[in-house]
Design a protein around this motif. Structure first.
Motif, mmCIF file in Angstrom:
data_model
loop_
_atom_site.group_PDB
_atom_site.id
_atom_site.type_symbol
_atom_site.label_atom_id
_atom_site.label_comp_id
_atom_site.label_asym_id
_atom_site.label_seq_id
_atom_site.Cartn_x
_atom_site.Cartn_y
_atom_site.Cartn_z
ATOM 1 N N ALA A 9 -9.818 73.392 85.878
ATOM 2 C CA ALA A 9 -10.379 72.083 86.213
ATOM 3 C C ALA A 9 -9.580 70.966 85.547
ATOM 4 O O ALA A 9 -9.332 69.920 86.157
ATOM 5 N N LEU A 10 -9.147 71.179 84.299
ATOM 6 C CA LEU A 10 -8.313 70.190 83.612
ATOM 7 C C LEU A 10 -6.976 70.059 84.324
ATOM 8 O O LEU A 10 -6.479 68.954 84.534
ATOM 9 N N ARG A 11 -6.408 71.174 84.731
ATOM 10 C CA ARG A 11 -5.134 71.163 85.467
ATOM 11 C C ARG A 11 -5.272 70.374 86.767
ATOM 12 O O ARG A 11 -4.414 69.546 87.101
ATOM 13 N N ALA A 12 -6.376 70.575 87.483
ATOM 14 C CA ALA A 12 -6.605 69.853 88.736
ATOM 15 C C ALA A 12 -6.739 68.354 88.473
ATOM 16 O O ALA A 12 -6.203 67.530 89.230
ATOM 17 N N HIS A 13 -7.421 67.986 87.395
ATOM 18 C CA HIS A 13 -7.588 66.571 87.054
ATOM 19 C C HIS A 13 -6.238 65.940 86.706
ATOM 20 O O HIS A 13 -5.930 64.825 87.146
ATOM 21 N N LEU A 30 0.862 68.134 75.573
ATOM 22 C CA LEU A 30 1.008 67.464 76.857
ATOM 23 C C LEU A 30 0.547 66.023 76.730
ATOM 24 O O LEU A 30 -0.556 65.750 76.251
ATOM 25 N N ALA A 31 1.402 65.096 77.103
ATOM 26 C CA ALA A 31 1.085 63.662 77.034
ATOM 27 C C ALA A 31 1.357 63.045 78.396
ATOM 28 O O ALA A 31 2.362 63.343 79.031
ATOM 29 N N GLY A 44 -7.814 71.361 74.841
ATOM 30 C CA GLY A 44 -8.425 71.418 76.155
ATOM 31 C C GLY A 44 -9.133 70.160 76.590
ATOM 32 O O GLY A 44 -9.832 70.153 77.596
ATOM 33 N N MET A 45 -8.938 69.062 75.855
ATOM 34 C CA MET A 45 -9.565 67.782 76.199
ATOM 35 C C MET A 45 -8.488 66.728 76.416
ATOM 36 O O MET A 45 -7.488 66.697 75.701
#
Length: 53
Positions: A9-13, A30-31, A44-45
């Motif tokens: 879900a984070l990847r999709a966002h 990751l920035a 993960g946030m």
């Protein structure tokens, strides 16, 4: 083939943000950046950083 990604879900966002003009500014951690706004993925946030400070 089994899905190996964590937090899909984070990847999709993040994919949606990239589609809206955000760019990957760094990979570890990751920035993401768009103009003066910057977000970092931490534990993960997706966390916003205020660059104007």
């Amino acid at each position: 083939m089994k899905e190996q990604r964590k937090l899909p879900a984070l990847r999709a966002h993040i994919d949606q943000l990239i589609g809206k003009g955000w760019v990957i500014a760094g990979r570890n951690p990751l920035a993401l950046r768009k103009g003066r706004k910057s977000w970092v993925v931490n534990h993960g946030m997706l966390i916003s950083e205020d660059l104007a400070a």
